[in-house]
Design a protein around this motif. Structure first.
Motif, PDB file in Angstrom:
ATOM      1  N   LEU A   1      12.067  79.800  24.506  1.00  0.00           N
ATOM      2  CA  LEU A   1      11.511  78.988  23.426  1.00  0.00           C
ATOM      3  C   LEU A   1      11.210  79.832  22.186  1.00  0.00           C
ATOM      4  CD1 LEU A   1       9.067  76.662  25.419  1.00  0.00           C
ATOM      5  CD2 LEU A   1      11.239  75.999  24.340  1.00  0.00           C
TER       6      LEU A   1
ATOM      7  N   ARG B   1      14.475  80.838  20.459  1.00  0.00           N
ATOM      8  CA  ARG B   1      15.152  79.736  19.774  1.00  0.00           C
ATOM      9  C   ARG B   1      14.358  79.158  18.619  1.00  0.00           C
ATOM     10  NH1 ARG B   1      16.930  74.998  22.697  1.00  0.00           N
ATOM     11  NH2 ARG B   1      18.299  74.828  20.907  1.00  0.00           N
ATOM     12  N   PHE B   2      13.017  79.044  18.786  1.00  0.00           N
ATOM     13  CA  PHE B   2      12.222  78.293  17.806  1.00  0.00           C
ATOM     14  C   PHE B   2      11.137  79.102  17.107  1.00  0.00           C
ATOM     15  CE2 PHE B   2      13.398  75.223  21.235  1.00  0.00           C
ATOM     16  CZ  PHE B   2      14.383  74.556  20.520  1.00  0.00           C
TER      17      PHE B   2
ATOM     18  N   VAL C   1       5.434  79.981  19.631  1.00  0.00           N
ATOM     19  CA  VAL C   1       5.083  78.989  20.650  1.00  0.00           C
ATOM     20  C   VAL C   1       3.560  78.936  20.699  1.00  0.00           C
ATOM     21  CG1 VAL C   1       5.196  78.407  23.104  1.00  0.00           C
ATOM     22  CG2 VAL C   1       7.185  79.436  21.980  1.00  0.00           C
TER      23      VAL C   1
ATOM     24  N   GLU D   1       2.188  76.935  25.566  1.00  0.00           N
ATOM     25  CA  GLU D   1       2.293  77.973  26.594  1.00  0.00           C
ATOM     26  C   GLU D   1       1.467  77.598  27.823  1.00  0.00           C
ATOM     27  OE1 GLU D   1       1.333  82.683  27.392  1.00  0.00           O
ATOM     28  OE2 GLU D   1       1.434  81.972  25.320  1.00  0.00           O
TER      29      GLU D   1
ATOM     30  N   ALA E   1      14.433  73.821  27.671  1.00  0.00           N
ATOM     31  CA  ALA E   1      14.199  74.917  26.718  1.00  0.00           C
ATOM     32  C   ALA E   1      15.517  75.407  26.130  1.00  0.00           C
ATOM     33  CB  ALA E   1      13.460  76.058  27.407  1.00  0.00           C
TER      34      ALA E   1
ATOM     35  N   SER F   1      17.102  71.705  24.061  1.00  0.00           N
ATOM     36  CA  SER F   1      16.353  70.824  23.159  1.00  0.00           C
ATOM     37  C   SER F   1      16.610  71.221  21.706  1.00  0.00           C
ATOM     38  CB  SER F   1      14.853  70.914  23.437  1.00  0.00           C
ATOM     39  OG  SER F   1      14.557  70.334  24.677  1.00  0.00           O
TER      40      SER F   1
ATOM     41  N   ASP G   1      14.558  70.889  19.176  1.00  0.00           N
ATOM     42  CA  ASP G   1      13.366  71.461  18.557  1.00  0.00           C
ATOM     43  C   ASP G   1      12.200  71.439  19.550  1.00  0.00           C
ATOM     44  OD1 ASP G   1      12.122  68.831  18.414  1.00  0.00           O
ATOM     45  OD2 ASP G   1      13.388  68.452  16.662  1.00  0.00           O
ATOM     46  N   LEU G   2      11.104  72.089  19.167  1.00  0.00           N
ATOM     47  CA  LEU G   2       9.947  72.180  20.069  1.00  0.00           C
ATOM     48  C   LEU G   2       9.318  70.820  20.333  1.00  0.00           C
ATOM     49  CD1 LEU G   2       8.048  75.447  19.053  1.00  0.00           C
ATOM     50  CD2 LEU G   2       9.116  74.908  21.247  1.00  0.00           C
TER      51      LEU G   2
ATOM     52  N   PHE H   1      11.363  69.157  22.926  1.00  0.00           N
ATOM     53  CA  PHE H   1      11.137  69.868  24.188  1.00  0.00           C
ATOM     54  C   PHE H   1       9.832  69.413  24.840  1.00  0.00           C
ATOM     55  CE2 PHE H   1       8.755  73.268  26.268  1.00  0.00           C
ATOM     56  CZ  PHE H   1       9.574  73.533  27.356  1.00  0.00           C
ATOM     57  N   GLN H   2       8.762  69.412  24.050  1.00  0.00           N
ATOM     58  CA  GLN H   2       7.445  69.075  24.584  1.00  0.00           C
ATOM     59  C   GLN H   2       7.396  67.616  25.078  1.00  0.00           C
ATOM     60  OE1 GLN H   2       4.257  70.069  21.931  1.00  0.00           O
ATOM     61  NE2 GLN H   2       2.836  70.342  23.615  1.00  0.00           N
TER      62      GLN H   2
END
Length: 110
Positions: A23, A26-27, A30, A35, A54, A57, A59-60, A63-64
């Motif tokens: 993560l 890539r982004f 975090v 986390e 992870a 996706s 974007d975060l 993902f979330q």
């Protein structure tokens, strides 16, 4: 495979490190909240799915959201997580174990 809390913890820790590194790579940053959410997952099959998320996706935020949507089985019961049951001794006072005298209203029970 042996289902042991220690093995689950070791495997989970390795997954957590890989997922969080992926993560961050890539982004970027975090958040500590994300986390902590990743680290709260202990089931290996869920961690497999989270690792795949992870990696793919966009974007975060996605993902979330997708991570939260993954069904999670109940965590295995670990007797080490339970405190010792307290024992209540009825009719015993103080540390010496002296019995409390019965009042006249109490009848002897067999």
């Amino acid at each position: 495979m042996i289902d042991s809390p220690l093995i689950r913890e070791i495997v989970g820790d390795r997954f957590h490190k890989v997922i969080l590194k992926l993560l961050a790579t890539r982004f970027g940053f975090v958040s500590p909240e994300l986390e902590a959410e990743v680290r709260s997952i202990l089931d290996e099959s869920v961690l497999d799915s989270v690792m795949e998320l992870a990696a793919f996706s966009p974007d975060l935020k996605h993902f979330q959201a997708e991570m939260r949507a993954i069904p999670r089985p109940p965590e295995p019961w670990d007797p080490a997580d339970q405190s010792e049951p307290s024992v209540v001794k009825r009719g015993v006072t103080g540390e010496t174990g002296d019995r409390q005298p019965r009042s006249e209203n109490q009848s002897a029970q067999p």
